[in-house]
Design a protein around this motif. Sequence first.
Motif, PDB file in Angstrom:
ATOM      1  N   GLU A 189      -4.262   7.774   2.830  1.00  8.82           N
ATOM      2  CA  GLU A 189      -4.591   6.578   3.693  1.00  8.82           C
ATOM      3  C   GLU A 189      -5.200   7.139   4.929  1.00  8.82           C
ATOM      4  O   GLU A 189      -5.874   6.400   5.899  1.00  8.82           O
ATOM      5  CB  GLU A 189      -3.407   6.146   4.213  1.00  8.82           C
ATOM      6  CG  GLU A 189      -2.276   6.788   4.926  1.00  8.82           C
ATOM      7  CD  GLU A 189      -0.968   6.108   5.090  1.00  8.82           C
ATOM      8  OE1 GLU A 189      -0.947   4.940   5.432  1.00  8.82           O
ATOM      9  OE2 GLU A 189      -0.015   6.909   5.252  1.00  8.82           O
TER      10      GLU A 189
ATOM     11  N   TRP B 279       0.878  -1.375  -0.158  1.00  7.10           N
ATOM     12  CA  TRP B 279       0.157  -0.053  -0.027  1.00  7.10           C
ATOM     13  C   TRP B 279       0.934   1.304  -0.124  1.00  7.10           C
ATOM     14  O   TRP B 279       0.745   2.022  -1.016  1.00  7.10           O
ATOM     15  CB  TRP B 279      -0.929  -0.020   1.409  1.00  7.10           C
ATOM     16  CG  TRP B 279      -1.608   1.324   1.529  1.00  7.10           C
ATOM     17  CD1 TRP B 279      -1.230   2.328   2.085  1.00  7.10           C
ATOM     18  CD2 TRP B 279      -3.122   1.329   1.177  1.00  7.10           C
ATOM     19  NE1 TRP B 279      -2.037   3.522   1.972  1.00  7.10           N
ATOM     20  CE2 TRP B 279      -3.394   2.816   1.439  1.00  7.10           C
ATOM     21  CE3 TRP B 279      -4.303   0.623   0.555  1.00  7.10           C
ATOM     22  CZ2 TRP B 279      -4.580   3.283   1.371  1.00  7.10           C
ATOM     23  CZ3 TRP B 279      -5.432   1.346   0.372  1.00  7.10           C
ATOM     24  CH2 TRP B 279      -5.636   2.376   0.870  1.00  7.10           C
TER      25      TRP B 279
ATOM     26  N   GLN C  87       1.285   3.911  -3.012  1.00  6.19           N
ATOM     27  CA  GLN C  87       0.787   5.066  -2.880  1.00  6.19           C
ATOM     28  C   GLN C  87       1.947   6.111  -3.236  1.00  6.19           C
ATOM     29  O   GLN C  87       1.685   7.290  -3.585  1.00  6.19           O
ATOM     30  CB  GLN C  87       0.357   5.256  -1.468  1.00  6.19           C
ATOM     31  CG  GLN C  87      -0.421   6.453  -0.884  1.00  6.19           C
ATOM     32  CD  GLN C  87      -0.798   6.544   0.453  1.00  6.19           C
ATOM     33  OE1 GLN C  87      -1.980   5.661   0.636  1.00  6.19           O
ATOM     34  NE2 GLN C  87      -0.317   6.954   1.202  1.00  6.19           N
TER      35      GLN C  87
ATOM     36  N   CYS D  55     -10.205  -0.461   3.211  1.00  5.67           N
ATOM     37  CA  CYS D  55      -9.493  -1.522   4.045  1.00  5.67           C
ATOM     38  C   CYS D  55     -10.463  -2.274   5.125  1.00  5.67           C
ATOM     39  O   CYS D  55      -9.991  -3.313   5.243  1.00  5.67           O
ATOM     40  CB  CYS D  55      -8.378  -0.747   5.027  1.00  5.67           C
ATOM     41  SG  CYS D  55      -7.033  -0.002   3.903  1.00  5.67           S
TER      42      CYS D  55
END
Length: 84
Positions: A51, A9, A13, A60
């Motif tokens: 996030e 992730w 990102q 998530c």
Amino acid sequence: MSIGVHGAWNFTQGYVFGAAVSGGNFGPSLARSIAHTDANVWLSGGGFGPEASLPALLVCTAVGLVALWLAKRAGRFGNENPAA
């Protein structure tokens, strides 16, 4: 598994999309992503990065629920098979 997903992730990102990761900048990336100043913080994550946004929380949570469902279906919870 969770550490690998978290690492992937952050890599995607930061290094692929160029977005902020935990409020920091990873440096050069394949793409450049900047949150618009007029975007809602709950949608963009603000200066902390994607996030910290509601869409990331929903994705998530969905992945976590699927993982729990698969573990339950496979009998992988510790209290389901005490003889093993």
